[in-house]
Design an enzyme around this catalytic site. Structure first.
Site, PDB file in Angstrom:
ATOM      1  N   ARG A 183     114.493 180.335 -19.670  1.00  0.00           N
ATOM      2  CA  ARG A 183     113.178 179.371 -19.651  1.00  0.00           C
ATOM      3  C   ARG A 183     112.557 178.892 -20.981  1.00  0.00           C
ATOM      4  NH1 ARG A 183     113.750 183.037 -15.350  1.00  0.00           N
ATOM      5  NH2 ARG A 183     112.993 181.807 -13.731  1.00  0.00           N
TER       6      ARG A 183
ATOM      7  N   GLN B 182     119.011 192.305 -16.047  1.00  0.00           N
ATOM      8  CA  GLN B 182     119.396 191.155 -15.050  1.00  0.00           C
ATOM      9  C   GLN B 182     121.057 190.498 -15.507  1.00  0.00           C
ATOM     10  OE1 GLN B 182     115.342 189.345 -13.777  1.00  0.00           O
ATOM     11  NE2 GLN B 182     115.431 190.447 -16.015  1.00  0.00           N
TER      12      GLN B 182
ATOM     13  N   ASP C 235     126.518 189.204 -19.391  1.00  0.00           N
ATOM     14  CA  ASP C 235     127.553 189.327 -20.315  1.00  0.00           C
ATOM     15  C   ASP C 235     128.377 190.042 -20.743  1.00  0.00           C
ATOM     16  OD1 ASP C 235     125.257 190.501 -21.680  1.00  0.00           O
ATOM     17  OD2 ASP C 235     124.267 188.744 -21.654  1.00  0.00           O
TER      18      ASP C 235
ATOM     19  N   HIS D  17     121.882 192.401 -11.891  1.00  0.00           N
ATOM     20  CA  HIS D  17     122.616 190.730 -11.075  1.00  0.00           C
ATOM     21  C   HIS D  17     124.476 190.301 -11.179  1.00  0.00           C
ATOM     22  CE1 HIS D  17     118.102 188.983 -11.951  1.00  0.00           C
ATOM     23  NE2 HIS D  17     118.540 189.393 -10.601  1.00  0.00           N
TER      24      HIS D  17
ATOM     25  N   CYS E 248     138.493 187.155   1.435  1.00  0.00           N
ATOM     26  CA  CYS E 248     139.064 188.326   2.071  1.00  0.00           C
ATOM     27  C   CYS E 248     138.530 189.446   0.806  1.00  0.00           C
ATOM     28  CB  CYS E 248     140.751 188.599   2.052  1.00  0.00           C
ATOM     29  SG  CYS E 248     141.166 188.318   0.186  1.00  0.00           S
TER      30      CYS E 248
ATOM     31  N   SER F 162     111.101 187.476 -18.756  1.00  0.00           N
ATOM     32  CA  SER F 162     110.055 187.012 -18.373  1.00  0.00           C
ATOM     33  C   SER F 162     108.993 187.446 -17.245  1.00  0.00           C
ATOM     34  CB  SER F 162     110.078 185.392 -17.635  1.00  0.00           C
ATOM     35  OG  SER F 162     111.232 185.085 -15.999  1.00  0.00           O
TER      36      SER F 162
HETATM   37  P1  NAD Z   1     114.072 183.817 -18.647  1.00  0.00           P
HETATM   38  O1  NAD Z   1     114.618 182.744 -19.132  1.00  0.00           O
HETATM   39  O2  NAD Z   1     113.231 183.886 -17.419  1.00  0.00           O
HETATM   40  O3  NAD Z   1     113.105 184.711 -19.840  1.00  0.00           O
HETATM   41  C1  NAD Z   1     113.241 185.299 -20.682  1.00  0.00           C
HETATM   42  C2  NAD Z   1     112.692 185.762 -21.533  1.00  0.00           C
HETATM   43  O4  NAD Z   1     112.819 186.213 -22.811  1.00  0.00           O
HETATM   44  C3  NAD Z   1     110.980 184.971 -22.212  1.00  0.00           C
HETATM   45  O5  NAD Z   1     110.163 185.778 -21.339  1.00  0.00           O
HETATM   46  C4  NAD Z   1     111.449 185.064 -23.824  1.00  0.00           C
HETATM   47  O6  NAD Z   1     110.357 184.571 -24.304  1.00  0.00           O
HETATM   48  C5  NAD Z   1     112.309 185.890 -24.212  1.00  0.00           C
HETATM   49  N1  NAD Z   1     113.165 185.715 -25.293  1.00  0.00           N
HETATM   50  C6  NAD Z   1     113.776 185.154 -25.620  1.00  0.00           C
HETATM   51  N2  NAD Z   1     114.391 184.964 -26.665  1.00  0.00           N
HETATM   52  C7  NAD Z   1     113.556 186.297 -26.445  1.00  0.00           C
HETATM   53  C8  NAD Z   1     113.377 186.940 -28.198  1.00  0.00           C
HETATM   54  N3  NAD Z   1     115.436 186.639 -29.201  1.00  0.00           N
HETATM   55  N4  NAD Z   1     113.693 188.007 -28.601  1.00  0.00           N
HETATM   56  C9  NAD Z   1     112.546 188.644 -27.275  1.00  0.00           C
HETATM   57  N5  NAD Z   1     112.016 188.091 -26.687  1.00  0.00           N
HETATM   58  C10 NAD Z   1     113.165 186.882 -25.933  1.00  0.00           C
HETATM   59  O7  NAD Z   1     115.275 185.451 -18.926  1.00  0.00           O
HETATM   60  P2  NAD Z   1     115.312 186.342 -17.138  1.00  0.00           P
HETATM   61  O8  NAD Z   1     113.526 187.285 -16.710  1.00  0.00           O
HETATM   62  O9  NAD Z   1     116.325 187.269 -17.904  1.00  0.00           O
HETATM   63  O10 NAD Z   1     115.135 185.761 -15.873  1.00  0.00           O
HETATM   64  C11 NAD Z   1     116.729 184.958 -16.313  1.00  0.00           C
HETATM   65  C12 NAD Z   1     117.670 184.999 -14.981  1.00  0.00           C
HETATM   66  O11 NAD Z   1     118.570 184.564 -15.218  1.00  0.00           O
HETATM   67  C13 NAD Z   1     117.977 186.289 -14.594  1.00  0.00           C
HETATM   68  O12 NAD Z   1     118.597 186.574 -13.571  1.00  0.00           O
HETATM   69  C14 NAD Z   1     119.734 186.698 -15.668  1.00  0.00           C
HETATM   70  O13 NAD Z   1     120.400 187.491 -15.003  1.00  0.00           O
HETATM   71  C15 NAD Z   1     119.727 185.480 -16.148  1.00  0.00           C
HETATM   72  N6  NAD Z   1     120.668 184.796 -17.306  1.00  0.00           N
HETATM   73  C16 NAD Z   1     121.248 185.883 -17.885  1.00  0.00           C
HETATM   74  C17 NAD Z   1     121.922 185.151 -19.268  1.00  0.00           C
HETATM   75  C18 NAD Z   1     122.842 185.836 -19.590  1.00  0.00           C
HETATM   76  O14 NAD Z   1     123.459 187.008 -18.999  1.00  0.00           O
HETATM   77  N7  NAD Z   1     122.517 186.314 -21.114  1.00  0.00           N
HETATM   78  C19 NAD Z   1     121.693 183.987 -19.647  1.00  0.00           C
HETATM   79  C20 NAD Z   1     120.845 183.226 -19.030  1.00  0.00           C
HETATM   80  C21 NAD Z   1     120.099 183.930 -17.498  1.00  0.00           C
END
Ligand code: NAD
Length: 257
Positions: A36, A101, A104, A119, A130, A195
């Site tokens: 996001r 969540q 990685d 996740h 299978c 988020s």
């Molecule tokens: P999100 O993208 O909805 O929210 C990310 C949050 O982290 C935001 O509030 C943002 O302001 C904050 N943020 C970003 N960089 C930051 C930093 N350096 N320091 C502090 N805050 C920071 O992420 P979500 O709530 O995890 O939901 C997204 C979904 O996407 C999840 O289901 C997740 O599994 C998946 N996802 C995972 C990865 C990964 O495994 N690295 C990457 C992208 C999405």
């Protein structure tokens, strides 16, 4: 509302059962975009489309052509100071459970012994028909060998899906029940880089609050729980969590167990 790393250190030190819940924002400083924030790869694609079970089943070539480069990226990314700080808090017994969540694998690589990966994970592939399981390396090798870029099961011929939970799929039952159990046991929950908009994980802080526990949040942008925090930190997770460790040292942090 308290808002300094020292306030967070104090809250964590007083915890009987501290739990950390992380999201994509804990890994952005390792070079993996979140969903996001502005400027990420997801600005030009719809995660619901390329990350959905229906795309995987109906257009596996589209699915794999988008995701294949991300599997190579896993080998070069590294845990950042936020992952390392969480692992350190676990080593010192301050944090008892880690729910993530993220898919990685960076928490495990940072030394967290048993992250609850609600996740799923990129670390293995599974035949959707299978159920045969193969390693990530094998899955990627088969994708590269296939003319259409889609890895297939050697037993039944159906396409292999990674261990990541797709939109439209059930969450792994054992992981989600472990996440609820950890939240029910928690008297302090620290959320880093989420988020808190994705269910059912977004309901976990509510469990802690309803039983009288304290919530701390560290993200760059707003969350729906901001008004319910005991400590609210803004800024980069790696920077802030390093300061939390320094503050804990100043407060007489317990030695590693
Ligand atoms: P999100 O993208 O909805 O929210 C990310 C949050 O982290 C935001 O509030 C943002 O302001 C904050 N943020 C970003 N960089 C930051 C930093 N350096 N320091 C502090 N805050 C920071 O992420 P979500 O709530 O995890 O939901 C997204 C979904 O996407 C999840 O289901 C997740 O599994 C998946 N996802 C995972 C990865 C990964 O495994 N690295 C990457 C992208 C999405």
């Amino acid at each position: 509302m308290a808002d300094s790393p020292r306030d967070l250190a104090r809250l964590l030190l007083g915890a009987r059962h501290g739990v950390v819940l992380t999201g994509a924002g804990v890994s952005t400083e390792s070079g993996i975009p979140d969903f996001r924030s502005a400027g990420g790869i997801w600005e030009n694609v719809d995660p619901m489309e390329v990350g959905s079970l229906s795309t995987f089943v109906s257009a596996p070539e589209r699915f794999w052509s988008f995701h294949r480069p991300r599997f190579s990226a896993v080998d070069i990314i590294r845990p950042n100071p936020a992952h390392l700080a969480v692992a350190e808090l676990e080593r010192r017994g301050i944090i008892k459970d880690l729910i993530t969540q993220n898919i990685d694998g960076l928490h495990r690589r940072a030394g967290s012994p048993h992250p609850i990966e609600v996740h799923g994970t990129l670390d293995f592939g599974e035949c959707l028909r299978c159920g045969a399981r193969i390693s990530r390396e094998e899955m990627v090798a088969r994708a590269d060998d296939a003319p259409d870029g889609v890895p297939r099961c050697t037993q039944c011929g159906f396409q292999i899906k990674s261990g990541v939970v797709l939109f439209g799929e059930q969450l792994p039952a054992s992981a989600i029940s472990a996440a609820f159990a950890a939240s029910e046991a928690a008297d302090v929950m620290l959320v880093i880089g989420s988020s808190l908009l994705v269910t059912p994980v977004s309901t976990l802080p509510d469990i802690v609050l309803r039983q009288g526990g304290a919530l701390a949040i560290l993200t760059e942008s707003a969350t729906p729980y901001d008004d319910h925090c005991t400590v609210r930190l803004h800024g980069k997770a790696g920077v802030q969590m390093t300061e939390v460790l320094t503050a804990l040292d100043g407060l007489g942090m317990p030695a590693a167990r």
